[in-house]
Design an enzyme around this catalytic site. Structure first.
Site, PDB file in Angstrom:
ATOM      1  N   SER A 113     -23.343 -48.717 -86.544  1.00  0.00           N
ATOM      2  CA  SER A 113     -24.202 -47.886 -86.192  1.00  0.00           C
ATOM      3  C   SER A 113     -23.616 -46.365 -86.396  1.00  0.00           C
ATOM      4  CB  SER A 113     -24.736 -47.696 -84.683  1.00  0.00           C
ATOM      5  OG  SER A 113     -25.126 -49.000 -84.343  1.00  0.00           O
TER       6      SER A 113
HETATM    7  N1  SAH Z   1     -22.538 -52.621 -82.201  1.00  0.00           N
HETATM    8  C1  SAH Z   1     -22.188 -52.913 -83.446  1.00  0.00           C
HETATM    9  C2  SAH Z   1     -23.409 -52.768 -84.543  1.00  0.00           C
HETATM   10  C3  SAH Z   1     -23.810 -54.117 -84.994  1.00  0.00           C
HETATM   11  S1  SAH Z   1     -25.180 -54.399 -85.907  1.00  0.00           S
HETATM   12  C4  SAH Z   1     -21.118 -51.957 -84.050  1.00  0.00           C
HETATM   13  O1  SAH Z   1     -20.511 -51.179 -83.008  1.00  0.00           O
HETATM   14  O2  SAH Z   1     -20.666 -52.284 -85.176  1.00  0.00           O
HETATM   15  C5  SAH Z   1     -26.206 -55.485 -85.051  1.00  0.00           C
HETATM   16  C6  SAH Z   1     -25.049 -56.788 -84.632  1.00  0.00           C
HETATM   17  O3  SAH Z   1     -25.991 -57.508 -83.874  1.00  0.00           O
HETATM   18  C7  SAH Z   1     -25.020 -57.620 -85.888  1.00  0.00           C
HETATM   19  O4  SAH Z   1     -23.666 -57.754 -86.011  1.00  0.00           O
HETATM   20  C8  SAH Z   1     -25.757 -58.976 -85.711  1.00  0.00           C
HETATM   21  O5  SAH Z   1     -25.190 -60.090 -86.126  1.00  0.00           O
HETATM   22  C9  SAH Z   1     -25.793 -58.963 -84.469  1.00  0.00           C
HETATM   23  N2  SAH Z   1     -27.080 -59.852 -83.579  1.00  0.00           N
HETATM   24  C10 SAH Z   1     -28.274 -59.913 -84.005  1.00  0.00           C
HETATM   25  N3  SAH Z   1     -28.892 -60.737 -83.324  1.00  0.00           N
HETATM   26  C11 SAH Z   1     -28.184 -61.134 -82.143  1.00  0.00           C
HETATM   27  C12 SAH Z   1     -28.219 -61.869 -81.220  1.00  0.00           C
HETATM   28  N4  SAH Z   1     -29.393 -62.746 -80.945  1.00  0.00           N
HETATM   29  N5  SAH Z   1     -27.093 -62.385 -80.401  1.00  0.00           N
HETATM   30  C13 SAH Z   1     -25.999 -61.690 -80.530  1.00  0.00           C
HETATM   31  N6  SAH Z   1     -25.794 -60.850 -81.862  1.00  0.00           N
HETATM   32  C14 SAH Z   1     -26.565 -60.645 -82.437  1.00  0.00           C
END
Ligand code: SAH
Length: 265
Positions: A113
């Protein structure tokens, strides 16, 4: 209707410029080119020796220009954002963009993000030291590291096994050894360690997963984007009071879609 088409154009523009369709700003903000180091005064903030190294001044500038200037005030959050080496959580070839004002692609179609969004969501969790926090969507591990600067009880769930593995390694290598990670569908939370003082979701489902509400303590906060994939969503702060939920609209955001079995239920 007019508003709808404007948003669609903005979302498309974000894809074209390569910022990723995710974890974007609450309002479209011009991206900034990180300035080169050496032209700024020495940092006035204490940075722990383990976190020292390159990009210290970029980090301080990021906090001042992108985060504090947009109204994030919580001292613990500002300090955490000044401390975590964000460049270690992005692909190496993007490390010179790590402190820029936009999300970055981290592989598997996912993103880290925009710094401001991480700070805003962390502030809205209202964490104190010792609070237990659950993150859904570990991604790069960066948000988890920011949380770990504030409390030593951080749990994070990621659905893509390769990202979960990679994030666990980076968190270990950067010294965030208190963070516990799990590769699973975060729709169901992480029951074993519940209840949590706070839960942050960093991908956007189309509704609030009930297990996350169930795993919140009374008085606990859930910060979550809700809305359709590929379009602007609304970021909510939801506070649990017994069987009642207090909801606060924090504005429009653009996150990657939530995946897994719970979606579309
Ligand atoms: N918090 C992260 C941003 C990640 S983007 C950072 O600091 O880099 C969102 C993430 O959510 C992705 O890696 C995606 O694979 C994950 N995601 C999506 N659906 C999910 C689910 N049902 N359970 C766990 N993770 C999930």
């Amino acid at each position: 209707m007019a508003r709808r088409s404007t948003l669609a154009v903005v979302a498309a523009a974000l894809v074209i410029v390569g910022s990723g369709v995710a974890c974007g700003p609450s309002q479209p903000v011009a991206t900034q080119t990180p300035a080169s180091s050496g032209e700024r005064p020495a940092p006035t903030t204490v940075v722990t020796p383990t976190q020292q190294g390159s990009f210290v001044s970029e980090r301080l500038r990021m906090v001042e220009q992108q985060i504090a200037s947009r109204g994030v005030r919580d001292a613990a959050v500002l300090r955490a954002m000044q401390t975590v080496p964000r460049h270690r959580f992005v692909p190496q070839e993007l490390s010179d963009q790590a402190y820029a004002d936009h999300p970055l692609l981290i592989g598997y179609g996912q993103t880290i993000s925009q710094p401001y969004i991480v700070a805003l969501m962390t502030e809205k969790l209202a964490l104190g030291p010792g609070d237990k926090v659950l993150e859904i969507g570990t991604g790069s591990g960066y948000q988890a590291a920011v949380l770990a600067e504030i409390t030593d009880q951080v749990y994070s769930v990621e659905i893509i096994p390769q990202l979960a593995q990679q994030a666990a390694e980076v968190l270990r290598d950067t010294g965030y050894t208190t963070v516990q990670t799990l590769s699973a569908d975060g729709y169901y939370g992480w029951e074993e360690h519940a209840p949590y003082d706070a839960i942050v979701v960093t991908a956007a489902p189309d509704h609030v997963p009930r297990p996350l509400i169930q795993q919140l303590k009374d008085g606990g906060r859930l910060v979550i984007p809700i809305g359709p994939p590929g379009s602007y969503q609304t970021l909510w702060q939801i506070t649990k009071h017994g069987d009642k939920l207090e909801t606060r609209n924090l504005g429009g955001v653009l996150f990657v879609p939530f995946r897994g079995a719970g979606v579309g239920r």
